[in-house]
Write a protein that holds these residues in place. Structure first.
Motif, PDB file in Angstrom:
ATOM      1  N   THR A 221     -10.377  53.775  68.907  1.00 53.58           N
ATOM      2  CA  THR A 221      -9.252  53.222  69.823  1.00 53.58           C
ATOM      3  C   THR A 221      -9.192  51.986  70.302  1.00 53.58           C
ATOM      4  O   THR A 221     -10.341  51.610  70.636  1.00 53.58           O
ATOM      5  CB  THR A 221      -9.246  54.150  70.892  1.00 53.58           C
ATOM      6  OG1 THR A 221      -9.057  55.725  70.564  1.00 53.58           O
ATOM      7  CG2 THR A 221      -7.866  54.178  71.836  1.00 53.58           C
ATOM      8  N   ALA A 222      -8.190  51.020  70.126  1.00 52.92           N
ATOM      9  CA  ALA A 222      -8.443  49.895  70.387  1.00 52.92           C
ATOM     10  C   ALA A 222      -7.215  49.378  71.421  1.00 52.92           C
ATOM     11  O   ALA A 222      -6.170  49.923  71.297  1.00 52.92           O
ATOM     12  CB  ALA A 222      -8.183  48.586  69.206  1.00 52.92           C
ATOM     13  N   SER A 223      -7.330  48.163  72.297  1.00 55.91           N
ATOM     14  CA  SER A 223      -6.447  47.632  73.209  1.00 55.91           C
ATOM     15  C   SER A 223      -6.789  46.244  73.282  1.00 55.91           C
ATOM     16  O   SER A 223      -8.068  45.859  73.327  1.00 55.91           O
ATOM     17  CB  SER A 223      -6.325  48.375  74.483  1.00 55.91           C
ATOM     18  OG  SER A 223      -7.484  48.499  75.045  1.00 55.91           O
ATOM     19  N   ALA A 224      -6.057  45.511  73.690  1.00 53.59           N
ATOM     20  CA  ALA A 224      -6.036  43.933  73.856  1.00 53.59           C
ATOM     21  C   ALA A 224      -5.314  43.120  74.841  1.00 53.59           C
ATOM     22  O   ALA A 224      -4.179  43.780  74.674  1.00 53.59           O
ATOM     23  CB  ALA A 224      -6.195  43.332  72.309  1.00 53.59           C
ATOM     24  N   CYS A 225      -5.591  42.198  75.300  1.00 56.41           N
ATOM     25  CA  CYS A 225      -4.850  41.249  76.128  1.00 56.41           C
ATOM     26  C   CYS A 225      -5.052  39.696  75.752  1.00 56.41           C
ATOM     27  O   CYS A 225      -6.237  39.615  75.309  1.00 56.41           O
ATOM     28  CB  CYS A 225      -4.704  41.672  77.552  1.00 56.41           C
ATOM     29  SG  CYS A 225      -6.368  41.757  78.362  1.00 56.41           S
ATOM     30  N   GLU A 226      -4.112  39.014  75.938  1.00 53.66           N
ATOM     31  CA  GLU A 226      -4.604  37.556  75.849  1.00 53.66           C
ATOM     32  C   GLU A 226      -3.824  36.771  77.024  1.00 53.66           C
ATOM     33  O   GLU A 226      -2.547  37.132  77.300  1.00 53.66           O
ATOM     34  CB  GLU A 226      -4.077  37.141  74.588  1.00 53.66           C
ATOM     35  CG  GLU A 226      -4.245  35.515  74.332  1.00 53.66           C
ATOM     36  CD  GLU A 226      -3.595  35.173  72.757  1.00 53.66           C
ATOM     37  OE1 GLU A 226      -2.724  34.620  72.663  1.00 53.66           O
ATOM     38  OE2 GLU A 226      -4.575  35.698  71.928  1.00 53.66           O
ATOM     39  N   TYR A 227      -4.475  35.968  77.386  1.00 49.13           N
ATOM     40  CA  TYR A 227      -3.908  35.017  78.491  1.00 49.13           C
ATOM     41  C   TYR A 227      -4.076  33.531  78.002  1.00 49.13           C
ATOM     42  O   TYR A 227      -5.125  32.778  77.505  1.00 49.13           O
ATOM     43  CB  TYR A 227      -4.644  35.120  79.715  1.00 49.13           C
ATOM     44  CG  TYR A 227      -4.093  34.025  80.664  1.00 49.13           C
ATOM     45  CD1 TYR A 227      -2.999  34.441  81.533  1.00 49.13           C
ATOM     46  CD2 TYR A 227      -4.768  32.965  81.078  1.00 49.13           C
ATOM     47  CE1 TYR A 227      -2.297  33.498  82.628  1.00 49.13           C
ATOM     48  CE2 TYR A 227      -4.218  32.099  82.145  1.00 49.13           C
ATOM     49  CZ  TYR A 227      -3.083  32.366  83.055  1.00 49.13           C
ATOM     50  OH  TYR A 227      -2.716  31.538  83.763  1.00 49.13           O
ATOM     51  N   ALA A 228      -2.928  32.936  77.638  1.00 49.01           N
ATOM     52  CA  ALA A 228      -2.695  31.159  77.308  1.00 49.01           C
ATOM     53  C   ALA A 228      -2.378  30.666  78.218  1.00 49.01           C
ATOM     54  O   ALA A 228      -1.239  30.779  79.097  1.00 49.01           O
ATOM     55  CB  ALA A 228      -1.932  31.237  76.239  1.00 49.01           C
ATOM     56  N   GLY A 229      -3.237  29.533  78.836  1.00 49.16           N
ATOM     57  CA  GLY A 229      -2.916  28.515  79.477  1.00 49.16           C
ATOM     58  C   GLY A 229      -2.354  27.449  79.024  1.00 49.16           C
ATOM     59  O   GLY A 229      -1.966  27.249  77.968  1.00 49.16           O
TER      60      GLY A 229
END
Length: 110
Positions: free
Chosen positions: A17-25
């Protein structure tokens, strides 16, 4: 301007099971966190791969922790059946920042 992207959890091959998040400044700054829950039978496989990689400065972080490459822009940690990957793109040495982000992620792991 900063943006936050979330990827909804999904089930992949072999019950991962996979989940992800990304934050780009602004500019070059970006962090991506991926959490994979792996079946108990596969933990030793993931742990073995990570145990053969560089682990400098990662003692006590999860059950097994390793750098994906020498520039310290990607950190892998296995804790229980959780496999966490953090990638950090930024100006300068990312080592302290990525270890801090992983410490926070591990603290929120349930």
């Amino acid at each position: 301007a900063a943006t936050l992207s979330n990827v909804t959890p999904n089930v992949g091959d072999a019950g991962v099971t996979a989940s992800a998040c990304e934050y780009a400044g602004s500019g070059y700054h970006k962090i991506n966190l991926s959490l994979r829950r792996i079946p108990a039978a596969q933990v030793s496989i993931y742990s073995g791969i990570c145990a053969r990689a560089k682990q400098d400065g990662l003692a006590g972080m999860g059950d097994v922790a390793c750098w994906y490459q020498d520039k310290h822009e990607e950190l892998h940690v296995i804790k229980g059946n959780a496999f966490i990957i953090i990638q950090l793109d930024r100006n300068g040495d990312p080592t302290v920042a990525i270890k801090g982000a992983m410490t926070k992620a591990l603290g929120r792991l349930r």
